[in-house]
Design a protein around this motif. Structure first.
Motif, mmCIF file in Angstrom:
data_model
loop_
_atom_site.group_PDB
_atom_site.id
_atom_site.type_symbol
_atom_site.label_atom_id
_atom_site.label_comp_id
_atom_site.label_asym_id
_atom_site.label_seq_id
_atom_site.Cartn_x
_atom_site.Cartn_y
_atom_site.Cartn_z
ATOM 1 N N ILE A 24 -0.176 0.032 8.901
ATOM 2 C CA ILE A 24 -0.753 0.896 7.880
ATOM 3 C C ILE A 24 -2.064 0.249 7.468
ATOM 4 O O ILE A 24 -2.085 -0.799 6.814
ATOM 5 C CB ILE A 24 0.201 1.076 6.685
ATOM 6 N N GLU A 31 -3.591 2.152 2.212
ATOM 7 C CA GLU A 31 -2.575 2.901 1.469
ATOM 8 C C GLU A 31 -2.949 2.867 -0.007
ATOM 9 O O GLU A 31 -3.218 1.809 -0.567
ATOM 10 C CB GLU A 31 -1.209 2.259 1.693
ATOM 11 N N ARG A 32 -2.991 4.058 -0.624
ATOM 12 C CA ARG A 32 -3.315 4.149 -2.042
ATOM 13 C C ARG A 32 -2.870 5.505 -2.578
ATOM 14 O O ARG A 32 -2.554 6.411 -1.811
ATOM 15 C CB ARG A 32 -4.805 3.948 -2.273
ATOM 16 N N ARG A 88 0.401 10.076 -2.075
ATOM 17 C CA ARG A 88 0.207 8.828 -1.355
ATOM 18 C C ARG A 88 -0.704 9.092 -0.160
ATOM 19 O O ARG A 88 -0.398 9.885 0.713
ATOM 20 C CB ARG A 88 1.554 8.287 -0.895
ATOM 21 N N TYR A 89 -1.859 8.429 -0.144
ATOM 22 C CA TYR A 89 -2.781 8.494 0.987
ATOM 23 C C TYR A 89 -2.487 7.294 1.880
ATOM 24 O O TYR A 89 -2.339 6.173 1.400
ATOM 25 C CB TYR A 89 -4.232 8.442 0.513
ATOM 26 N N GLN A 90 -2.392 7.545 3.188
ATOM 27 C CA GLN A 90 -2.180 6.468 4.141
ATOM 28 C C GLN A 90 -3.059 6.694 5.366
ATOM 29 O O GLN A 90 -3.206 7.821 5.832
ATOM 30 C CB GLN A 90 -0.721 6.410 4.601
ATOM 31 N N SER A 99 5.804 9.299 2.660
ATOM 32 C CA SER A 99 5.199 8.002 2.953
ATOM 33 C C SER A 99 5.830 7.456 4.225
ATOM 34 O O SER A 99 7.029 7.597 4.444
ATOM 35 C CB SER A 99 5.460 7.017 1.808
#
Length: 158
Positions: A43, A46-47, A57-59, A89
């Protein structure tokens, strides 16, 4: 009531017939689709990210393709940018299904779902075990009949 001249009717009829054939059709690029399977190997980022007023959740995932025409390739894919009700996620080691769209020499990828092969096989095994324990001989005959019907239906589909 005034009648419409015959020459006007003929003119409109000729235009209606000939104009569509004079139009030049715009050709769209041919889009090819392929389903792939991939494993999350890392990953990269991630934020939490705000999408339409809600946090998601952005990944940025690093994936290795395990099945498909681009098997073995490593790709990066961003998730969590689109508004989703049940945003998911991902973790390192997750196996996911991708949709690869190819057009004009470019490729784009979308996450379709996670691979659920192992849990489905366990569920199938539990179904067979319970059917045999509860139904005994009748359960065995029911399973054989179901298997035979699947073979026959699949044979007709070809």
């Amino acid at each position: 009531m005034k009648s419409v001249p015959l020459w006007l009717v003929a003119f409109v009829a000729i235009l209606t017939i000939t104009l569509p054939s004079l139009a030049v059709a715009q050709t769209l690029p041919e889009i090819q689709q392929e389903r792939l399977e991939a494993r999350v190997t890392a990953i990269a980022e991630e934020r939490d990210h705000e999408v339409l007023g809600t946090l998601q959740r952005y990944q940025r995932l690093v994936l290795t393709v395990t099945q498909g025409s681009v098997q073995g390739q490593t790709i990066q894919l961003e998730t969590g940018l689109d508004p989703l009700v049940n945003a998911r996620s991902y973790h390192v080691g997750d196996e996911i299904m991708l949709l690869m769209l190819s057009y004009e020499g470019r490729r784009s990828y979308q996450v379709v779902d996670v691979v659920r092969r192992a849990p489905l096989l366990w569920l199938f095994g539990a179904f067979i075990l319970v059917t045999l324990l509860v139904g005994r001989r009748r359960g065995l005959m029911a399973l054989l009949g179901m298997a035979l019907s699947f073979v026959l239906v699949r044979g007709e589909a070809r």
